[in-house]
Design an enzyme around this catalytic site. Structure first.
Site: not given
Ligand code: NDP
Length: 282
Positions: A119, A52, A96
């Site tokens: 997300d 990322k 995460q």
């Protein structure tokens, strides 16, 4: 003949487009910013976070990665989220997953500002997606729609079968296909006639998490097959949920694993962060 949909190439094209948009924003004095928090030492998570960070640099984003020790308290983690929620230069924020066991995952997800939930995991975004409002769409299903469109097969009016009903893949995938005017069936572990359902499908999205689970004899000729699964087979090789070998020779479209859905997922995270920066600009 089996035709592969090249996710790596499509992801590169999308990243070039994102980069061009970022340059325009930068000319206005805005740099999209993504903050990623990683707690602990999980090796797969470290790889995802590094990827990322790399993708952010590639498209010209500002990137902040917080690598916190395994014994970080929930209180300290929530305090950092609160700080990043308020930070003007951060447009996207994610933690995460999974987080270490002593931390309440739901409490962490719910602490994120929905306007920065790139997300698309929060109920505010899921609900908006369901009713067709502006929302951050979860990255994997968003990328899958793009991949299906690459085949050139029209989605509207087609029968689509999504296998898997998780909140991050299966459910939002079904909603997106419905928005594209497909007739959608969702299958899961309690589905009794999976093969019968699949044999009727013009579009199949497999998000199960079982190596080579769906075989060529379960797929209709001409179908577009999107393989979300990322599994290790008995030799430790990365494979999907679709048994690639038994698909050979079929007149279908298929996303390979690796090189299909995976590269698109991170690219869609970049796209959502760009969209967040654009929304803030107005
Ligand atoms: P989950 O484990 O959360 O969900 C799996 C789903 O598959 C469940 O809905 C489950 O049904 C269903 N399922 C399990 N067994 C069967 C069966 N025998 N027949 C039909 N359905 C079944 O997984 P995720 O959705 O998070 O991920 C799915 C896969 O996609 C994994 O391999 C994951 O690694 C991969 N993935 C890949 C990404 C990428 O970027 N390429 C991103 C995200 C995930 P039930 O609900 O009844 O238990």
């Amino acid at each position: 003949m089996l035709k592969l949909i090249d996710g790596k190439k499509l992801a590169e094209e999308r990243r070039t487009e994102i980069k061009a948009e970022v340059e325009k924003l930068k000319a206005e004095g805005i740099t999209p910013g993504l903050a990623v928090i990683l707690v602990g030492e999980d090796s797969a998570s470290q790889v995802y976070v590094n990827n990322k960070e790399k993708a952010c640099h590639e498209v010209g984003f500002h990137s902040e990665v917080y690598r916190l020790p395994e014994d970080t308290t929930q209180e300290d983690l929530l305090a950092l989220i609160d700080k990043l929620n308020k930070a003007e230069h951060i447009h996207g924020l994610l933690v995460q997953l999974p987080v270490p066991k002593h931390i309440d995952e739901q409490a962490v997800i719910h602490a994120i500002n929905p306007a920065k939930d790139v997300d698309g995991f929060l109920p505010e975004n899921m609900g908006a997606l369901l009713i067709g409002d502006e929302a951050f769409v979860p990255c994997t299903p968003k990328g899958c729609v793009d991949l299906i469109k690459q085949s050139g097969v029209e989605i509207a009016g087609k029968k689509a079968v999504v296998v898997g009903r998780s909140n991050i893949v299966g459910k939002p995938m079904a909603i997106l296909l419905l928005q594209e005017n497909a007739t959608v069936t969702i299958c899961h572990s309690k589905t009794k006639n999976l093969k019968e359902e699949l044999l009727q499908a013009d579009i199949v999205v497999a998000a199960i998490g079982k190596a080579n689970f769906i075989t060529g004899d379960m797929i209709k000729e001409g179908a577009v097959v999107i393989d979300v699964g990322m599994n290790r087979d008995e030799n430790g090789k990365l494979v999907g949920d679709i048994d690639r070998a038994s698909m050979e020779g079929k007149d279908c479209w298929l996303t390979p694993v690796p090189g299909g859905v995976g590269p698109m997922t991170i690219t869609m995270l970049m796209k959502n962060t760009l969209e967040s920066a654009m929304r803030k600009r107005g």
